[in-house]
Write a protein that holds these residues in place. Structure first.
Motif, mmCIF file in Angstrom:
data_model
loop_
_atom_site.group_PDB
_atom_site.id
_atom_site.type_symbol
_atom_site.label_atom_id
_atom_site.label_comp_id
_atom_site.label_asym_id
_atom_site.label_seq_id
_atom_site.Cartn_x
_atom_site.Cartn_y
_atom_site.Cartn_z
ATOM 1 N N ASP A 66 -14.159 15.984 -36.546
ATOM 2 C CA ASP A 66 -15.335 15.928 -35.683
ATOM 3 C C ASP A 66 -16.290 14.801 -36.077
ATOM 4 N N VAL A 67 -16.281 14.422 -37.377
ATOM 5 C CA VAL A 67 -17.235 13.436 -37.869
ATOM 6 C C VAL A 67 -16.988 12.053 -37.272
ATOM 7 N N ILE A 68 -15.789 11.800 -36.775
ATOM 8 C CA ILE A 68 -15.433 10.460 -36.295
ATOM 9 C C ILE A 68 -16.406 9.965 -35.231
ATOM 10 N N PHE A 69 -16.766 10.809 -34.305
ATOM 11 C CA PHE A 69 -17.673 10.398 -33.225
ATOM 12 C C PHE A 69 -19.070 11.011 -33.369
ATOM 13 N N SER A 70 -19.418 11.411 -34.576
ATOM 14 C CA SER A 70 -20.701 12.084 -34.791
ATOM 15 C C SER A 70 -21.896 11.149 -34.614
ATOM 16 N N ASN A 71 -21.683 9.836 -34.766
ATOM 17 C CA ASN A 71 -22.791 8.880 -34.613
ATOM 18 C C ASN A 71 -22.996 8.433 -33.171
ATOM 19 N N LEU A 72 -22.268 9.032 -32.254
ATOM 20 C CA LEU A 72 -22.324 8.581 -30.866
ATOM 21 C C LEU A 72 -23.742 8.572 -30.270
ATOM 22 N N PRO A 73 -24.579 9.572 -30.549
ATOM 23 C CA PRO A 73 -25.948 9.509 -29.995
ATOM 24 C C PRO A 73 -26.704 8.244 -30.413
ATOM 25 N N GLU A 74 -26.418 7.726 -31.610
ATOM 26 C CA GLU A 74 -27.097 6.521 -32.083
ATOM 27 C C GLU A 74 -26.397 5.239 -31.626
ATOM 28 N N THR A 75 -25.082 5.275 -31.475
ATOM 29 C CA THR A 75 -24.331 4.048 -31.201
ATOM 30 C C THR A 75 -23.963 3.869 -29.729
ATOM 31 N N PHE A 76 -24.145 4.905 -28.911
ATOM 32 C CA PHE A 76 -23.712 4.872 -27.514
ATOM 33 C C PHE A 76 -24.214 3.631 -26.778
ATOM 34 N N SER A 77 -25.513 3.357 -26.845
ATOM 35 C CA SER A 77 -26.080 2.242 -26.072
ATOM 36 C C SER A 77 -25.590 0.893 -26.566
#
Length: 464
Positions: A66-77
């Motif tokens: 699950d950790v693989i995409f855990s930074n998505l809220p910060e990196t999405f844009s």
């Protein structure tokens, strides 16, 4: 993450990366399941919540942690290259691939796996001899060097059993191991790894890395046209009229280099005049721009905290949140454009010039405060170049979400304009004068180096 968990995660990531066709198919399948919006071009797109749901499905399918995409809220844009506020299918594919590669790199120990490429060697053992200094920064000094290499040719075969000696030219960056700003072997090897993967005409190439007792060396492609601090003087000497169309081509290349980097999920994080170079010194009517020095570069997919970069070019959001995002590079490049067009390229010395967010600052904190709160001095800018003014103004917006992405910036009207006005004569005169002073300072350093001896070991130890 425990060691066993890391091994399982690496195996799952490798499995996903290896199955390119299946991964691409599944990304497309889950994308269409969750893409409930359309962007301005009418393409189906993911908003943040859709991207989180989509990557969760993908992670379950490939048994990814699950950790693989855990930074998505910060990196999405950061993967929104068009500035639509959402991700189209191609942007989603880039986001998935680059995130997987970055986690693969991080979990496997990264540069530790490249020890075989990072050998212990002196310059002499490597066959290099230093010719002259080319530039310097807080992390290290760039030197022009030559290397004797074997080359096969028909003439060489006749004259020397198939081997002829070629004096190849390189640009070598010296990192002193005593310089705290240079970073450790790990950071420098990461820079080497990043640069080896680049393949774009506007981004510097690197060939090898090695170290000895005193220095770490990165061997790069040489660029002979000088950096942007010396650009105006060199162009003037070649008889070039630095009119609007000339600058338009240069600024376009800068943005094209940034656009490539961002699509490779890399942020430069230290865009400034010394890190923008001209490839050749033979013709300045159409100079070729190259971005150099990736010692501070960061991956878009990773949430990195901490203040880095050069004060005066660091964007407001990085001062506030101590985090970089791709639009920060746009701000830094906007500073460069403004300073070139207003003859405010910084230089030290008795007649020093301060950058547009450095004037009046007593310390680094003051520079940060000026960057966050103050507007650039538009009275110094050639605002009669209306379309260029619109572009630079947009690049320097305080809110990163209001700035154009590199691809958007390239679509601004100025790049499609046929306007070819002159810069104000006093501005151009000041720009050439300042550029000449930077040029002759570099020449003086090299003259001193010549007088003190040609030893490649002596030069970098001078500390000049």
């Amino acid at each position: 993450m425990q060691q066993d968990g890391k091994a399982d995660a690496v195996q799952a990531i490798d499995n996903c990366l290896r199955q390119r066709l299946l991964r691409s198919t599944k990304v497309m399948f889950f994308f269409h399941r969750h893409a409930r919006h359309k962007d301005k071009l009418g393409r189906r797109s993911l908003d943040l919540s859709g991207a989180i749901s989509m990557t969760a499905d993908l992670a379950r399918h490939f048994a990814l942690p699950d950790v693989i995409f855990s930074n998505l809220p910060e990196t999405f844009s950061s993967f929104d290259f068009t500035g639509s506020g959402m991700l189209c299918l191609e942007e989603t594919r880039v986001m998935v691939k680059k995130t997987l590669l970055q986690w693969r790199w991080a979990l496997s120990g990264g540069p530790a796996q490249l020890d075989g490429e990072f050998v212990t060697s002196t310059l002499e053992d490597g066959g290099y001899s230093v010719v002259r200094e080319m530039g310097r920064g807080g992390q290290g000094i760039m030197y022009l060097a030559r290397k004797t290499e074997e080359s096969s040719s028909w003439f060489g075969y006749l004259s020397n059993c198939g081997q002829s000696q070629v004096r190849a030219t390189y640009c070598i960056k010296f990192y002193s191991k005593k310089n705290a700003n240079a970073g450790g072997l790990q950071e420098i090897l990461e820079e080497f790894h990043r640069m080896k993967e680049f393949d774009n005409v506007h981004v510097a190439r690197t060939f090898e890395a090695f170290h000895d007792q005193d220095f770490v060396y990165l061997v790069n492609e040489p660029y002979f046209g000088g950096d942007f601090t010396k650009l105006a003087k060199r162009a003037y000497d070649k008889g070039v009229e630095m009119r609007e169309s000339w600058w338009r081509d240069i600024f376009r290349q800068c943005l094209e280099g940034l656009e490539y980097l961002h699509r490779e999920a890399q942020m430069h994080c230290d865009i400034k005049e010394p890190n923008l170079m001209i490839r050749h010194d033979d013709d300045f009517t159409k100079p070729e721009v190259v971005l150099i020095d990736f010692g501070l570069a960061q991956n878009i997919s990773v949430k990195v905290t901490g203040l880095s970069g050069t004060p005066g070019y660091i964007p407001p959001e990085t001062w506030r949140k101590q985090r970089w995002q791709p639009q920060g590079d746009i701000f830094s490049l906007g500073v460069v454009f403004f300073q070139l067009m207003s003859a405010r390229v910084p230089r030290s010395g008795l007649d020093k010039v301060q950058g547009i967010f450095q004037e009046g600052a007593k310390n680094v904190q003051d520079v940060g405060q000026l960057t966050v709160t103050c507007q650039p001095p538009w009275k110094l800018f050639p605002t009669h170049l209306r379309l260029l003014t619109e572009l630079v103004s947009a690049m320097l917006r305080k809110d990163p979400e209001q700035r154009p992405r590199a691809l958007q910036a390239l679509q601004y009207g100025w790049f499609f304009s046929t306007s070819d006005q002159e810069l104000p004569k006093d501005t151009l005169g000041s720009l050439i004068s300042g550029s000449a002073k930077a040029f002759f300072k570099g020449e003086l350093i090299n003259e001193l180096l010549e007088q003190l001896g040609r030893s490649s070991l002596l030069r970098p130890r001078l500390g000049l």
